[in-house]
Motif scaffolding. Structure first.
Motif, PDB file in Angstrom:
ATOM      1  N   THR A  24       0.845  -1.208   0.000  1.00 27.93           N
ATOM      2  CA  THR A  24       0.000   0.000   0.000  1.00 27.93           C
ATOM      3  C   THR A  24       0.872   1.247   0.000  1.00 27.93           C
ATOM      4  O   THR A  24       0.924   1.979  -0.979  1.00 27.93           O
ATOM      5  CB  THR A  24      -0.934   0.010   1.230  1.00 27.93           C
ATOM      6  OG1 THR A  24      -0.135  -0.074   2.422  1.00 27.93           O
ATOM      7  CG2 THR A  24      -1.930  -1.125   1.174  1.00 27.93           C
ATOM      8  N   ARG A  47       3.095  12.272  15.817  1.00 29.17           N
ATOM      9  CA  ARG A  47       1.744  11.681  15.826  1.00 29.17           C
ATOM     10  C   ARG A  47       1.137  11.782  17.215  1.00 29.17           C
ATOM     11  O   ARG A  47       1.789  11.422  18.214  1.00 29.17           O
ATOM     12  CB  ARG A  47       1.864  10.210  15.423  1.00 29.17           C
ATOM     13  CG  ARG A  47       0.547   9.445  15.296  1.00 29.17           C
ATOM     14  CD  ARG A  47       0.895   8.019  14.925  1.00 29.17           C
ATOM     15  NE  ARG A  47      -0.223   7.116  14.813  1.00 29.17           N
ATOM     16  CZ  ARG A  47      -0.779   6.725  13.669  1.00 29.17           C
ATOM     17  NH1 ARG A  47      -0.333   7.197  12.535  1.00 29.17           N
ATOM     18  NH2 ARG A  47      -1.771   5.855  13.656  1.00 29.17           N
ATOM     19  N   ASN A  51      -3.765   8.284  18.695  1.00 32.68           N
ATOM     20  CA  ASN A  51      -3.995   7.679  17.384  1.00 32.68           C
ATOM     21  C   ASN A  51      -3.274   6.326  17.325  1.00 32.68           C
ATOM     22  O   ASN A  51      -2.062   6.263  17.194  1.00 32.68           O
ATOM     23  CB  ASN A  51      -3.480   8.632  16.294  1.00 32.68           C
ATOM     24  CG  ASN A  51      -3.951   8.204  14.913  1.00 32.68           C
ATOM     25  OD1 ASN A  51      -4.709   7.241  14.775  1.00 32.68           O
ATOM     26  ND2 ASN A  51      -3.487   8.906  13.896  1.00 32.68           N
ATOM     27  N   HIS A  56       1.071  -5.406  12.273  1.00 42.78           N
ATOM     28  CA  HIS A  56       1.234  -6.204  11.052  1.00 42.78           C
ATOM     29  C   HIS A  56       1.766  -7.580  11.445  1.00 42.78           C
ATOM     30  O   HIS A  56       2.728  -7.668  12.229  1.00 42.78           O
ATOM     31  CB  HIS A  56       2.193  -5.511  10.093  1.00 42.78           C
ATOM     32  CG  HIS A  56       1.667  -4.185   9.587  1.00 42.78           C
ATOM     33  ND1 HIS A  56       1.548  -3.071  10.386  1.00 42.78           N
ATOM     34  CD2 HIS A  56       1.232  -3.811   8.371  1.00 42.78           C
ATOM     35  CE1 HIS A  56       1.051  -2.066   9.680  1.00 42.78           C
ATOM     36  NE2 HIS A  56       0.848  -2.488   8.460  1.00 42.78           N
ATOM     37  N   SER A 132       1.938   4.716   8.461  1.00 48.86           N
ATOM     38  CA  SER A 132       2.528   5.149   7.199  1.00 48.86           C
ATOM     39  C   SER A 132       3.775   5.992   7.490  1.00 48.86           C
ATOM     40  O   SER A 132       3.818   6.728   8.481  1.00 48.86           O
ATOM     41  CB  SER A 132       1.503   5.939   6.394  1.00 48.86           C
ATOM     42  OG  SER A 132       0.900   6.936   7.196  1.00 48.86           O
ATOM     43  N   SER A 169      -4.403   0.743   3.344  1.00 49.68           N
ATOM     44  CA  SER A 169      -5.359  -0.364   3.437  1.00 49.68           C
ATOM     45  C   SER A 169      -6.749   0.143   3.830  1.00 49.68           C
ATOM     46  O   SER A 169      -6.892   1.195   4.447  1.00 49.68           O
ATOM     47  CB  SER A 169      -4.866  -1.372   4.483  1.00 49.68           C
ATOM     48  OG  SER A 169      -4.785  -0.755   5.753  1.00 49.68           O
ATOM     49  N   ARG A 183     -12.045   3.290   7.522  1.00 48.97           N
ATOM     50  CA  ARG A 183     -11.186   4.108   6.649  1.00 48.97           C
ATOM     51  C   ARG A 183     -11.258   3.506   5.261  1.00 48.97           C
ATOM     52  O   ARG A 183     -10.960   2.329   5.074  1.00 48.97           O
ATOM     53  CB  ARG A 183      -9.723   4.122   7.116  1.00 48.97           C
ATOM     54  CG  ARG A 183      -8.853   4.960   6.153  1.00 48.97           C
ATOM     55  CD  ARG A 183      -7.394   5.004   6.540  1.00 48.97           C
ATOM     56  NE  ARG A 183      -6.738   3.722   6.325  1.00 48.97           N
ATOM     57  CZ  ARG A 183      -5.472   3.462   6.676  1.00 48.97           C
ATOM     58  NH1 ARG A 183      -4.743   4.408   7.270  1.00 48.97           N
ATOM     59  NH2 ARG A 183      -4.952   2.283   6.453  1.00 48.97           N
ATOM     60  N   GLY A 215      -7.628   8.105  13.754  1.00 51.58           N
ATOM     61  CA  GLY A 215      -6.842   8.772  12.713  1.00 51.58           C
ATOM     62  C   GLY A 215      -7.677   9.644  11.799  1.00 51.58           C
ATOM     63  O   GLY A 215      -7.178  10.596  11.201  1.00 51.58           O
TER      64      GLY A 215
HETATM   65  O1  TXA Z   1      -1.866   0.507   4.410  1.00 54.61           O
HETATM   66  C1  TXA Z   1      -1.761   0.759   5.615  1.00 54.61           C
HETATM   67  O2  TXA Z   1      -2.669   0.518   6.420  1.00 54.61           O
HETATM   68  C2  TXA Z   1      -0.439   1.390   6.086  1.00 54.61           C
HETATM   69  C3  TXA Z   1       0.681   0.369   5.864  1.00 54.61           C
HETATM   70  C4  TXA Z   1       2.010   0.849   6.374  1.00 54.61           C
HETATM   71  O3  TXA Z   1       0.318  -0.857   6.403  1.00 54.61           O
HETATM   72  N1  TXA Z   1      -0.521   1.808   7.448  1.00 54.61           N
HETATM   73  C5  TXA Z   1      -1.248   2.891   7.820  1.00 54.61           C
HETATM   74  O4  TXA Z   1      -1.117   3.202   9.171  1.00 54.61           O
HETATM   75  O5  TXA Z   1      -1.946   3.538   7.060  1.00 54.61           O
HETATM   76  P1  TXA Z   1      -1.576   4.620   9.777  1.00 54.61           P
HETATM   77  O6  TXA Z   1      -1.049   4.583  11.157  1.00 54.61           O
HETATM   78  O7  TXA Z   1      -1.098   5.714   8.908  1.00 54.61           O
HETATM   79  O8  TXA Z   1      -3.122   4.523   9.799  1.00 54.61           O
HETATM   80  C6  TXA Z   1      -3.737   3.589  10.668  1.00 54.61           C
HETATM   81  C7  TXA Z   1      -5.147   3.964  10.948  1.00 54.61           C
HETATM   82  C8  TXA Z   1      -5.269   5.238  11.802  1.00 54.61           C
HETATM   83  O9  TXA Z   1      -6.282   6.049  11.221  1.00 54.61           O
HETATM   84  C9  TXA Z   1      -5.699   4.695  13.169  1.00 54.61           C
HETATM   85  O10 TXA Z   1      -6.526   5.610  13.854  1.00 54.61           O
HETATM   86  C10 TXA Z   1      -6.459   3.432  12.768  1.00 54.61           C
HETATM   87  O11 TXA Z   1      -5.714   2.900  11.708  1.00 54.61           O
HETATM   88  N2  TXA Z   1      -6.492   2.435  13.871  1.00 54.61           N
HETATM   89  C11 TXA Z   1      -5.455   1.751  14.415  1.00 54.61           C
HETATM   90  N3  TXA Z   1      -5.876   0.982  15.439  1.00 54.61           N
HETATM   91  C12 TXA Z   1      -7.200   1.173  15.553  1.00 54.61           C
HETATM   92  C13 TXA Z   1      -8.214   0.666  16.440  1.00 54.61           C
HETATM   93  N4  TXA Z   1      -7.933  -0.185  17.424  1.00 54.61           N
HETATM   94  N5  TXA Z   1      -9.482   1.094  16.254  1.00 54.61           N
HETATM   95  C14 TXA Z   1      -9.773   1.952  15.262  1.00 54.61           C
HETATM   96  N6  TXA Z   1      -8.859   2.481  14.388  1.00 54.61           N
HETATM   97  C15 TXA Z   1      -7.606   2.088  14.542  1.00 54.61           C
END
Ligand code: TXA
Ligand code: MG
Length: 310
Positions: A24, A47, A51, A56, A132, A169, A183, A215
Motif C-alpha cells: 500500500t 503523531r 492515534n 502487522h 505510514s 489499506s 477508513r 486517525g
Molecule cells: O496501508 C496501511 O494501512 C499502512 C501500511 C504501512 O500498512 N498503514 C497505515 O497506518 O496507514 P496509519 O497509522 O497511517 O493509519 C492507521 C489507521 C489510523 O487512522 C488509526 O486511527 C487506525 O488505523 N487504527 C489503528 N488501530 C485502531 C483501532 N484499534 N481502532 C480503530 N482504528 C484504529
C-alpha cells in the motif's frame, strides 16, 4: 539511507525504527517487543498519542495469540483478502498489547501485508507495528525518496521499490452485527459484498461520540499547496492536477494523475503527484474531480477532499 534486509532485522531487533515497504504505502516499523522504538514512532512522526497503530503480522495464527473473539465472516475475509490491503479491528486481550499501540482502546487493528520483503521480515522478526512512513498530516510515502524527504537522507529505509497500490489499506470493524468501513482504502466497498452479502457502509463520525477510527479526526494526506477541487477545468488558467486522456487547454501547468479510465493507476500516482507539487513549490492547484463515483474512485475522492481541506 538504503539498508539490507539483514541490517533491517538487526535494527528492529535492537529497538530501532526502520521504514519498510508494503504493497500500500511505506511503513515506519518497530518490533512489537520494543516499547522504546514504539514510542519513538510517535515522536518521529509528530503523531498524537491517541492515534493507535496497526499491528502487522505474518499469518492469521499470530493474531490468535492476541484474541479469541472473531466476529462472523472474519475468517472468510482473512482468507480472501490476506495477505493484502485489508486491516481489521478486533477486540483483544488488552494485557497482551501495550496501551500505547492501542491508544488505550480495548481493540487493536491487524493486517497481513503483501510485499515479499515485509513478509520475510514478519516471519523472522515477528509482529511489527507500523503507521505510514510520513510526517503526520503529510501525504503517505510510496517510494524510498518520499521517506527520505520527510525523515532525512540518513534515515534507514528497506528499499522495496514503488508501492503497488499507492493508497493505504481499507479498515473494517464490526458495529453490532454489521461490518463497517472506518477508513476507505485500496479495497473498495463493493469487493466485500460477495462475502458479507451486503456492501459495508462507510462509517460516519457521530457528533459528540468518541471517534471509531481516531486517525480520521486529523488533517491528512495534504501537500503544502492549497488544492481546489472542480468538476470542470476546461477554462482553468492555473496549475491543474488532472488526467492524461484529457485536455486542459488554458492550464499554466499540468500534473498528471494518469488515465481517467484507470483508478488503480491513479491511486498508484496520487501521493507521488501531491508530493511533487511541494517539490516544485506550487502554492495553488486545481484538481479535476470529474470521475465516476464508484469503486476505488470513492477512496481517491475522499483522499483528495481531505488533502484540500486545510
Ligand atoms: O496501508 C496501511 O494501512 C499502512 C501500511 C504501512 O500498512 N498503514 C497505515 O497506518 O496507514 P496509519 O497509522 O497511517 O493509519 C492507521 C489507521 C489510523 O487512522 C488509526 O486511527 C487506525 O488505523 N487504527 C489503528 N488501530 C485502531 C483501532 N484499534 N481502532 C480503530 N482504528 C484504529
Ligand atoms: Mg497514515
Amino acid at each position: 539511507m538504503h539498508i539490507s534486509l539483514n541490517k533491517t532485522i538487526h535494527l528492529l531487533e535492537t529497538g530501532h525504527v526502520v521504514a519498510v515497504p508494503t504493497e500500500t504505502v511505506y511503513g515506519l516499523a518497530a518490533s512489537l517487543t520494543q516499547p522504546t522504538a514504539i514510542l519513538n514512532i510517535f515522536s518521529l512522526k509528530g503523531r498524537p498519542s491517541n492515534n493507535p497503530l496497526i499491528i502487522h503480522v505474518g499469518s492469521v495464527e499470530q493474531i490468535f495469540y492476541f484474541t479469541k473473539q472473531f466476529p462472523e465472516n472474519f475468517h472468510q475475509l482473512a482468507e480472501t483478502f490476506w495477505p493484502g490491503p485489508l486491516t481489521v479491528v478486533l477486540k483483544v486481550e488488552t494485557n497482551l498489547i501495550p496501551t500505547s499501540i492501542r491508544a488505550g482502546l480495548p481493540t487493536a487493528a491487524f493486517r497481513i501485508p503483501n510485499h515479499p520483503l515485509t513478509r520475510e521480515l514478519l516471519q523472522r522478526v515477528g509482529p511489527l507495528v507500523m503507521p505510514s512512513a510520513n510526517i503526520s498530516g503529510r501525504p503517505s510515502a510510496t517510494n524510498p525518496s518520499h521517506v527520505e524527504s520527510d525523515f532525512g537522507k540518513d534515515f534507514p529505509v528497506l528499499d522495496g521499490g514503488a508501492c503497488q497500490c499507492g493508497v493505504e489499506s481499507t479498515i473494517l470493524h464490526q458495529d453490532g452485527d454489521r461490518w463497517e468501513i472506518i477508513r476507505q482504502g485500496a479495497l473498495s466497498a463493493d469487493l466485500f459484498a460477495p462475502i458479507l452479502g451486503y456492501i459495508p457502509e462507510i462509517h460516519t463520525i457521530k457528533p459528540g461520540a468518541a471517534p471509531t477510527c481516531p486517525g480520521q479526526m486529523y488533517r491528512h494526506y495534504a501537500p503544502r499547496a492549497q488544492l481546489h477541487l472542480s468538476n470542470s477545468l476546461h477554462q482553468c488558467r492555473e496549475v491543474v492536477v488532472g488526467f492524461s486522456d484529457r485536455v486542459y487547454p488554458l492550464a499554466s501547468r499540468l500534473f498528471c494523475l494518469g488515465p481517467s479510465t484507470d483508478a488503480h493507476a491513479v491511486a498508484e500516482n496520487l501521493y507521488f503527484i501531491l508530493r511533487q507539487l511541494d517539490e516544485e513549490q506550487v502554492e495553488k492547484a486545481w484538481v479535476d474531480m470529474h470521475f465516476p463515483q464508484v469503486g476505488l474512485w470513492l477512496t481517491l475522492a475522499e483522499r483528495l477532499k481531505k488533502a484540500a481541506n486545510k
